[in-house]
Structures are given as structure tokens and as C-alpha cells.
Design a protein around this motif. Structure first.
Motif, PDB file in Angstrom:
ATOM      1  N   PHE A  85       0.815  -1.211   0.000  1.00 33.73           N
ATOM      2  CA  PHE A  85       0.000   0.000   0.000  1.00 33.73           C
ATOM      3  C   PHE A  85       0.850   1.264   0.000  1.00 33.73           C
ATOM      4  O   PHE A  85       0.416   2.306  -0.510  1.00 33.73           O
ATOM      5  CB  PHE A  85      -0.963  -0.008   1.183  1.00 33.73           C
ATOM      6  N   ASP A  86       2.052   1.194   0.550  1.00 34.18           N
ATOM      7  CA  ASP A  86       2.945   2.359   0.488  1.00 34.18           C
ATOM      8  C   ASP A  86       3.310   2.661  -0.963  1.00 34.18           C
ATOM      9  O   ASP A  86       3.300   3.827  -1.392  1.00 34.18           O
ATOM     10  CB  ASP A  86       4.215   2.111   1.311  1.00 34.18           C
ATOM     11  N   LEU A  92       0.026   6.769  -6.840  1.00 39.11           N
ATOM     12  CA  LEU A  92      -1.175   7.566  -7.032  1.00 39.11           C
ATOM     13  C   LEU A  92      -0.924   9.046  -6.746  1.00 39.11           C
ATOM     14  O   LEU A  92      -1.366   9.923  -7.496  1.00 39.11           O
ATOM     15  CB  LEU A  92      -2.300   7.042  -6.131  1.00 39.11           C
ATOM     16  N   ALA A  93      -0.205   9.322  -5.681  1.00 34.01           N
ATOM     17  CA  ALA A  93       0.061  10.713  -5.319  1.00 34.01           C
ATOM     18  C   ALA A  93       0.953  11.411  -6.340  1.00 34.01           C
ATOM     19  O   ALA A  93       0.908  12.635  -6.477  1.00 34.01           O
ATOM     20  CB  ALA A  93       0.699  10.776  -3.929  1.00 34.01           C
ATOM     21  N   SER A  94       1.741  10.628  -7.082  1.00 33.54           N
ATOM     22  CA  SER A  94       2.645  11.207  -8.078  1.00 33.54           C
ATOM     23  C   SER A  94       1.925  11.642  -9.341  1.00 33.54           C
ATOM     24  O   SER A  94       2.505  12.297 -10.207  1.00 33.54           O
ATOM     25  CB  SER A  94       3.738  10.200  -8.448  1.00 33.54           C
ATOM     26  N   GLY A  95       0.655  11.223  -9.489  1.00 30.87           N
ATOM     27  CA  GLY A  95      -0.101  11.558 -10.688  1.00 30.87           C
ATOM     28  C   GLY A  95      -0.315  10.398 -11.629  1.00 30.87           C
ATOM     29  O   GLY A  95      -0.851  10.583 -12.732  1.00 30.87           O
ATOM     30  N   ALA A  96       0.078   9.187 -11.222  1.00 32.98           N
ATOM     31  CA  ALA A  96      -0.111   7.996 -12.058  1.00 32.98           C
ATOM     32  C   ALA A  96      -1.373   7.247 -11.627  1.00 32.98           C
ATOM     33  O   ALA A  96      -1.510   6.867 -10.461  1.00 32.98           O
ATOM     34  CB  ALA A  96       1.099   7.073 -11.950  1.00 32.98           C
ATOM     35  N   VAL A 119      -5.381   5.616   0.721  1.00 26.44           N
ATOM     36  CA  VAL A 119      -5.434   5.491  -0.733  1.00 26.44           C
ATOM     37  C   VAL A 119      -6.256   6.631  -1.329  1.00 26.44           C
ATOM     38  O   VAL A 119      -5.867   7.240  -2.340  1.00 26.44           O
ATOM     39  CB  VAL A 119      -6.010   4.121  -1.143  1.00 26.44           C
ATOM     40  N   GLU A 120      -7.381   6.937  -0.722  1.00 27.12           N
ATOM     41  CA  GLU A 120      -8.219   8.007  -1.258  1.00 27.12           C
ATOM     42  C   GLU A 120      -7.522   9.366  -1.137  1.00 27.12           C
ATOM     43  O   GLU A 120      -7.665  10.225  -2.024  1.00 27.12           O
ATOM     44  CB  GLU A 120      -9.568   8.011  -0.543  1.00 27.12           C
ATOM     45  N   ALA A 121      -6.746   9.561  -0.062  1.00 25.31           N
ATOM     46  CA  ALA A 121      -5.985  10.808   0.073  1.00 25.31           C
ATOM     47  C   ALA A 121      -4.923  10.911  -1.014  1.00 25.31           C
ATOM     48  O   ALA A 121      -4.685  11.995  -1.579  1.00 25.31           O
ATOM     49  CB  ALA A 121      -5.341  10.879   1.458  1.00 25.31           C
ATOM     50  N   ALA A 122      -4.268   9.781  -1.344  1.00 21.95           N
ATOM     51  CA  ALA A 122      -3.267   9.771  -2.405  1.00 21.95           C
ATOM     52  C   ALA A 122      -3.911  10.061  -3.760  1.00 21.95           C
ATOM     53  O   ALA A 122      -3.348  10.783  -4.594  1.00 21.95           O
ATOM     54  CB  ALA A 122      -2.541   8.430  -2.441  1.00 21.95           C
TER      55      ALA A 122
END
Length: 346
Positions: A85-86, A92-96, A119-122
Motif C-alpha cells: 500500500f505504500d 497515485l500521489a505522483s499523478g499515475a 489510498v483516497e488521500a493519495a
């Protein structure tokens, strides 16, 4: 379907499914391979085409997540053996965006609340979405049943049977060590039930929610059958009295009764001590309601080629989902959140 634009895609992991997915991306008319993450340092620094049986692509593999993050890829096809999950949140946070054949993301509400929040925050940070799919679960537990139940006005029950004849699968480690074939029945590990319950349970919930028939719970049970005589299979020999077939059933319970069921029957010989109806490799779906249906889906592939061809059933749907996930609103997206997935064919 021709896509309106090209998407830059990174492949994460190159196991059986990942390698087939990698090949599909390279050959796809509207996807551009941006990078490949490999778990083994020995695979790093090689041309991606070398790993999937194609010619040189000019894209070199890496064992460094930071190199994947720096690609500015539209989507990552995330296909590791275990979910980290990390890693998922960093991507996800990077824009992918992420399309994964991991089963953790079929349904947001099935995730542990703390993990879901991360996950939703990312996704919110990166403006991205994540979607789990594949052949089973995915295609056979969501896409196909949704089409079949669209003809009903009353649903009394739906059962999905999956059959896999593994007699020609030359993988001793998988069959004997991982799956437990050839062992005494007493050694059947009840902990094996956790994986199908965790993988197929959320998928059955997605289907039930779409039908406005939410489930009260999901239950899993397993049973085995033994060989009635010595039997030689591609992976080795099954001795009499050892596990030669196994059946795992995941049931979605509503009002105290099974409403949706997925039942996987995997076998290495039909000569077993139980009167199971062992069908050829494929699926059978029975819909009970006011418009009952009984559907058989067979894999038109010889058994000795099944291991070669079967990864496509899982990898292709994930690859086809890429543009739909990239265009989706940020968040954990289920099958019912997305338009119908169709392929962009040459």
C-alpha cells in the motif's frame, strides 16, 4: 475502438500476467510503454522487449521506484505478487493512475478504513484513480453477471462455477507445494480460504450493490477429493488417497440465504472419490429468477497450451481498462463506476 489520445503506461512486475500485459502494451496502437519495474535486480537494465519475447523497444527495466515515479506516466499496470500500500499511495500521489490485477481494490468499502483513507488521500493529491480487474475476479464475477442480470426483474440466486483441469500443467511447485495437490486431505490448510474470500468477496459485493441487493456477509468454505488410483499428470504422480481435486465456494449471504456464489473447482484427474460434475476448463453461470439462464463459457484452447494462453484472459482486460481509468474521477473505482470496458483493436 480507437482512443482519442495516447496514454503513457508503465508496467509494474513481469511475472506470468505482467509479462503478457507488457507485451499487450507494446503492441497496443494507442498505448506507449514508458517504463517497466522489475522485482529482481537481475532483470534490471534489460530492454523490456527482451522480457516479453518481442524485439527491442528502447525502454529499459528498473528496480528503482523513483525512476518509475519520474516517468510522468498516465497509468501504471500494477501486478506484483503482493500488494504494497505504500507503493500504491506513492504512485497515485505522483499523478499515475493504477489498473491492477490485485484484488484489494474491487470495492472501496471492503478495504480496512485506515488503508482506504490513505489510498483516497493519495488519489486526491495526484488527481488519480485506481481500479482492480482481471478475468476472475472481474470479468466473470462482475462484467458478465451484470449483463446477464439485466434481463431479470426478480433475482433468486446466481451461481458462478469455475472449472480448471490442471492435469497438463507442468508446474510441480505450483500444484504440489502451493495448491496442495498430492498431499493427504488432512493437510488441507483452512487458511487457503482467506485468499478467495478476500479476493472474490469484494467483487460479489460490487455485483450485489449494483443490483440494489446488498449482502449481509460473505462466507467461504472448502473441500477436497482424492485420487482413486495412482495417476500420472504433467507435474508428477498423484498417489491414491491424496488430494486430486479441490473446491472452494465463496457465498454472498442476504437475509440468511446465499444470493450470489462463486465456486472454483480445480482438479488434476476426474477419477476421484467424490461425485462432482467435473466439467472442462471454463465457466458456468446459472441465474435463477423470472428469466432463468444457464450459460457455459469454454476456453477454446488445448489443455497443453492452457498455461501459455491463459494469462491473456487476465492481462487483456486490465490493459483494455487503462483509458477508462485514466479518464475516471479520482478515487477507488469499481466496475460500476466506469463505462463498459471495450478494446482498442488493431
Amino acid at each position: 475502438m480507437a482512443l482519442s489520445r495516447h496514454y503513457r503506461v508503465a508496467q509494474w512486475a513481469t511475472g506470468n500476467i505482467g509479462t503478457r500485459s507488457l507485451r499487450a502494451v507494446v503492441e497496443h496502437p494507442d498505448l506507449d510503454l514508458a517504463g517497466v519495474f522489475v522485482h529482481s535486480p537481475d532483470k534490471a537494465g534489460r530492454d523490456a522487449g527482451e522480457l516479453c519475447g518481442l524485439g527491442k523497444t528502447g525502454v529499459m527495466t528498473t528496480h528503482d521506484i523513483d525512476e518509475i515515479l519520474a516517468l510522468d506516466a498516465d497509468c501504471v499496470l500494477y501486478m506484483p505478487r503482493a500488494c504494497d500500500f505504500d507503493q500504491v499511495c506513492r504512485l497515485l500521489a505522483s499523478g499515475a493512475n493504477i489498473v491492477t490485477t490485485r484484488g484489494e481494490f474491487h470495492r472501496a468499502a471492503s478495504l480496512e478504513p485506515g488503508v482506504r483513507a490513505r489510498v483516497e488521500a493519495a488519489c486526491a493529491e495526484g488527481g488519480t484513480s485506481i481500479h482492480s480487474t482481471g478475468s476472475s475476479p472481474g470479468f466473470i464475477t462482475e462484467a458478465v453477471p451484470l449483463a446477464l442480470t439485466s434481463i431479470q426483474r426478480r433475482l433468486d440466486g446466481l451461481t458462478i462455477d469455475e472449472f480448471a483441469d490442471l492435469s497438463q500443467r507442468d508446474s510441480p511447485g505450483l500444484l504440489f507445494d502451493v495448491m496442495g495437490f498430492g498431499k493427504p486431505p488432512a493437510e488441507f490448510d483452512e487458511r487457503r480460504l482467506a485468499h478467495p474470500r478476500d479476493s472474490f468477496g469484494p467483487s460479489l459485493h460490487v455485483l450485489a450493490d449494483a443490483l440494489s441487493l446488498p449482502l449481509d456477509s460473505v462466507q467461504a468454505e472448502g473441500e477436497v477429493a482424492t485420487a482413486s488410483r495412482p495417476f500420472r499428470i504433467a507435474a508428477g504422480t498423484l498417489e491414491p488417497g491424496t488430494v486430486a481435486a479441490q473446491r472452494i465456494t465463496v457465498s454472498g449471504i442476504r437475509d440468511g440465504q446465499p444470493l450470489l456464489r462463486f465456486r472454483a473447482t480445480w482438479y488434476c484427474t476426474t477419477e476421484i472419490d467424490h461425485p462432482w460434475n467435473l466439467r472442462a476448463t471454463g465457466w458456468r453461470i446459472r441465474v435463477e429468477g423470472d428469466a432463468p439462464l444457464d450459460i457455459d463459457i469454454h476456453f477454446a484452447v488445448p489443455l497443453d497450451r492452457m498455461a501459455e494462453v491463459s494469462p491473456s484472459y487476465t492481462a487483456n482486460r486490465a490493459v483494455n481498462a487503462v483509458p477508462f481509468v485514466c479518464e475516471a474521477a479520482p478515487g477507488i473505482r469499481s466496475t460500476t463506476d466506469l463505462p463498459q470496458i471495450v478494446a482498442a483493436l488493431n
